[in-house]
Design a protein around this motif. Sequence first.
Motif, PDB file in Angstrom:
ATOM      1  N   ASP A 131     -88.158 -15.692 -31.722  1.00  0.00           N
ATOM      2  CA  ASP A 131     -88.159 -16.117 -30.322  1.00  0.00           C
ATOM      3  C   ASP A 131     -87.379 -15.179 -29.409  1.00  0.00           C
ATOM      4  O   ASP A 131     -87.284 -15.407 -28.201  1.00  0.00           O
ATOM      5  CB  ASP A 131     -87.634 -17.549 -30.192  1.00  0.00           C
ATOM      6  CG  ASP A 131     -86.209 -17.720 -30.714  1.00  0.00           C
ATOM      7  OD1 ASP A 131     -85.614 -16.722 -31.191  1.00  0.00           O
ATOM      8  OD2 ASP A 131     -85.697 -18.852 -30.657  1.00  0.00           O
ATOM      9  N   SER A 153     -93.417 -19.450 -43.032  1.00  0.00           N
ATOM     10  CA  SER A 153     -93.599 -20.627 -42.189  1.00  0.00           C
ATOM     11  C   SER A 153     -95.047 -20.866 -41.780  1.00  0.00           C
ATOM     12  O   SER A 153     -95.418 -21.982 -41.428  1.00  0.00           O
ATOM     13  CB  SER A 153     -92.751 -20.496 -40.923  1.00  0.00           C
ATOM     14  OG  SER A 153     -93.265 -19.469 -40.088  1.00  0.00           O
ATOM     15  N   GLN A 155     -96.191 -19.651 -39.091  1.00  0.00           N
ATOM     16  CA  GLN A 155     -96.201 -19.608 -37.625  1.00  0.00           C
ATOM     17  C   GLN A 155     -96.886 -18.343 -37.132  1.00  0.00           C
ATOM     18  O   GLN A 155     -96.670 -17.255 -37.671  1.00  0.00           O
ATOM     19  CB  GLN A 155     -94.782 -19.679 -37.075  1.00  0.00           C
ATOM     20  CG  GLN A 155     -94.734 -19.693 -35.549  1.00  0.00           C
ATOM     21  CD  GLN A 155     -93.395 -20.119 -34.994  1.00  0.00           C
ATOM     22  OE1 GLN A 155     -92.574 -20.667 -35.717  1.00  0.00           O
ATOM     23  NE2 GLN A 155     -93.167 -19.870 -33.719  1.00  0.00           N
ATOM     24  N   TYR A 157     -97.926 -15.678 -33.949  1.00  0.00           N
ATOM     25  CA  TYR A 157     -97.600 -15.158 -32.622  1.00  0.00           C
ATOM     26  C   TYR A 157     -98.825 -15.220 -31.708  1.00  0.00           C
ATOM     27  O   TYR A 157     -99.971 -15.225 -32.180  1.00  0.00           O
ATOM     28  CB  TYR A 157     -97.173 -13.697 -32.714  1.00  0.00           C
ATOM     29  CG  TYR A 157     -95.747 -13.451 -33.134  1.00  0.00           C
ATOM     30  CD1 TYR A 157     -94.693 -13.562 -32.228  1.00  0.00           C
ATOM     31  CD2 TYR A 157     -95.445 -13.071 -34.435  1.00  0.00           C
ATOM     32  CE1 TYR A 157     -93.394 -13.302 -32.599  1.00  0.00           C
ATOM     33  CE2 TYR A 157     -94.136 -12.811 -34.828  1.00  0.00           C
ATOM     34  CZ  TYR A 157     -93.115 -12.932 -33.905  1.00  0.00           C
ATOM     35  OH  TYR A 157     -91.822 -12.680 -34.284  1.00  0.00           O
ATOM     36  N   THR A 309     -93.754 -25.451 -40.866  1.00  0.00           N
ATOM     37  CA  THR A 309     -94.902 -24.935 -40.116  1.00  0.00           C
ATOM     38  C   THR A 309     -95.047 -25.680 -38.798  1.00  0.00           C
ATOM     39  O   THR A 309     -94.855 -26.899 -38.755  1.00  0.00           O
ATOM     40  CB  THR A 309     -96.182 -25.119 -40.958  1.00  0.00           C
ATOM     41  OG1 THR A 309     -96.010 -24.443 -42.209  1.00  0.00           O
ATOM     42  CG2 THR A 309     -97.401 -24.540 -40.257  1.00  0.00           C
ATOM     43  N   PRO A 310     -95.390 -24.996 -37.711  1.00  0.00           N
ATOM     44  CA  PRO A 310     -95.567 -25.692 -36.436  1.00  0.00           C
ATOM     45  C   PRO A 310     -96.644 -26.771 -36.498  1.00  0.00           C
ATOM     46  O   PRO A 310     -97.688 -26.589 -37.132  1.00  0.00           O
ATOM     47  CB  PRO A 310     -95.985 -24.571 -35.486  1.00  0.00           C
ATOM     48  CG  PRO A 310     -95.456 -23.320 -36.094  1.00  0.00           C
ATOM     49  CD  PRO A 310     -95.552 -23.529 -37.573  1.00  0.00           C
ATOM     50  N   ARG A 311     -96.385 -27.884 -35.833  1.00  0.00           N
ATOM     51  CA  ARG A 311     -97.386 -28.939 -35.733  1.00  0.00           C
ATOM     52  C   ARG A 311     -98.499 -28.562 -34.760  1.00  0.00           C
ATOM     53  O   ARG A 311     -99.637 -29.016 -34.906  1.00  0.00           O
ATOM     54  CB  ARG A 311     -96.732 -30.249 -35.307  1.00  0.00           C
ATOM     55  CG  ARG A 311     -95.815 -30.835 -36.365  1.00  0.00           C
ATOM     56  CD  ARG A 311     -95.209 -32.154 -35.922  1.00  0.00           C
ATOM     57  NE  ARG A 311     -94.343 -32.678 -36.967  1.00  0.00           N
ATOM     58  CZ  ARG A 311     -94.756 -33.420 -37.995  1.00  0.00           C
ATOM     59  NH1 ARG A 311     -96.040 -33.750 -38.086  1.00  0.00           N
ATOM     60  NH2 ARG A 311     -93.913 -33.846 -38.911  1.00  0.00           N
ATOM     61  N   ASP A 312     -98.180 -27.751 -33.787  1.00  0.00           N
ATOM     62  CA  ASP A 312     -99.173 -27.313 -32.813  1.00  0.00           C
ATOM     63  C   ASP A 312    -100.134 -26.338 -33.499  1.00  0.00           C
ATOM     64  O   ASP A 312     -99.726 -25.258 -33.933  1.00  0.00           O
ATOM     65  CB  ASP A 312     -98.469 -26.623 -31.642  1.00  0.00           C
ATOM     66  CG  ASP A 312     -99.426 -26.181 -30.550  1.00  0.00           C
ATOM     67  OD1 ASP A 312    -100.654 -26.206 -30.760  1.00  0.00           O
ATOM     68  OD2 ASP A 312     -98.936 -25.781 -29.474  1.00  0.00           O
ATOM     69  N   LEU A 315    -100.165 -22.596 -32.867  1.00  0.00           N
ATOM     70  CA  LEU A 315     -99.015 -21.802 -33.305  1.00  0.00           C
ATOM     71  C   LEU A 315     -98.960 -21.590 -34.806  1.00  0.00           C
ATOM     72  O   LEU A 315     -97.980 -21.072 -35.324  1.00  0.00           O
ATOM     73  CB  LEU A 315     -97.712 -22.477 -32.848  1.00  0.00           C
ATOM     74  CG  LEU A 315     -97.533 -22.663 -31.343  1.00  0.00           C
ATOM     75  CD1 LEU A 315     -96.220 -23.380 -31.054  1.00  0.00           C
ATOM     76  CD2 LEU A 315     -97.578 -21.316 -30.627  1.00  0.00           C
ATOM     77  N   ARG A 316     -99.994 -21.994 -35.526  1.00  0.00           N
ATOM     78  CA  ARG A 316     -99.962 -21.801 -36.975  1.00  0.00           C
ATOM     79  C   ARG A 316    -101.211 -21.094 -37.473  1.00  0.00           C
ATOM     80  O   ARG A 316    -102.276 -21.142 -36.851  1.00  0.00           O
ATOM     81  CB  ARG A 316     -99.782 -23.131 -37.702  1.00  0.00           C
ATOM     82  CG  ARG A 316    -100.936 -24.102 -37.624  1.00  0.00           C
ATOM     83  CD  ARG A 316    -100.690 -25.336 -38.518  1.00  0.00           C
ATOM     84  NE  ARG A 316    -101.797 -26.258 -38.447  1.00  0.00           N
ATOM     85  CZ  ARG A 316    -101.823 -27.380 -37.732  1.00  0.00           C
ATOM     86  NH1 ARG A 316    -100.762 -27.730 -37.030  1.00  0.00           N
ATOM     87  NH2 ARG A 316    -102.893 -28.156 -37.734  1.00  0.00           N
TER      88      ARG A 316
END
Length: 391
Positions: A131, A153, A155, A157, A309-312, A315-316
């Motif tokens: 970030d 993760s 995640q 970009y 891991t991102p829920r959105d 973003l994953r």
Amino acid sequence: MRQRFQLPEGVIYLDGNSLGAMPRAVPARMHRAIEQEWATGLIRSWNDADWYPAPQRVGARIARLVGAEDNEVIVADSTSVNLFKLLVAALRMRPGRSLMLGERGNFPTDAYVAQGVAEITGTQFRAVEPDEVLAALNEDVAVLALTHVNYKSGQAYDMAAVTRRAHEVGALVIWDLAHTAGAMPCALNDCEVDFAVGCGYKYLNGGPGAPSFAFVARRHQEGLRQPLTGWHGHARPFAFTHGYEPAPGIDRMLVGTAPQLGLIALEAALTAFDGVDLQALRAKSVALTGLFIALVDQELGAHGFGLATPRDPALRGSQVSLTHPEGYAIVQALIARGVIGDFRAPDILRFGFAALYLGHCDVWNAVAALKSVMAEGDWRKPEFMARKAVT
């Protein structure tokens, strides 16, 4: 598309983000390469079986999966070697700048290679938190090197936004697509990416140790000076002259003789993507990973798992990573039940969702198996606690 893969009965394979499943097209193609082209054709097969142009031909297949033109991708060497070549080449294109910027938590080899390049070139490598990347970009940065989807993760970009910001400060960008290519759409040219590398044996299913690929945007090709100036990157390899003259275009990324058996396996494996709509592939990937997260929430809340891991879904990538202090043993116990994921230190249970051969029932059954492992305490068995060489 599941029928295009040879998967063992009774196995739910959630490790395609580490080693892809074998496409059914591979064995027959390899048999022909070994029994006919090598055994019978011998050296004639460089011409007669079209071995020689395989790096360009296979690169063109991959280009269609990553949003590039055919002559912007070539298959050669390993991901680490291609990253080394592109880091040095990018530094040479930004004289007067002394900094390579990367991210903390990236796959270690990317950092190791960058550290080695810094030592050789007298530049500096700096890694910041993901970030902090945009804020760390300034006029000192020659090259930004990031992995699009984080190996731990999952995640992802925003490739377009990050690339745009790097270009605003005059930096070049190298994206590592090891966990992107073959798992989700990627628009290298639409995002105006400079360079990229990627892995042939994860979601591209090319087999263990399959060769890597490199992308160089056409606008950079004629000015590219990569450091490993081998004979296959020469403009006229079979003239056998002593002075190096770089080949035109993407071919200058080549170094030595291509590993033909690996290339042949990868080329056959890539036919599994024939006719596949990458947007549909992504939609299914999002559905599978979303279902897995929802079922973990529903079924495993009492067992101490965290979500890395991102829920959105924006973003994953195509994997979900859980955390647990006993992650290694849990993964081993799960594998014994026929659900194959993997572990990454210190506490990551990693599950990859290759949408070409996995379905929603696989997700349901995998979570049910994980729930049973936890409820019955299987992971406490000594055979699951003992660490193996490869985790």
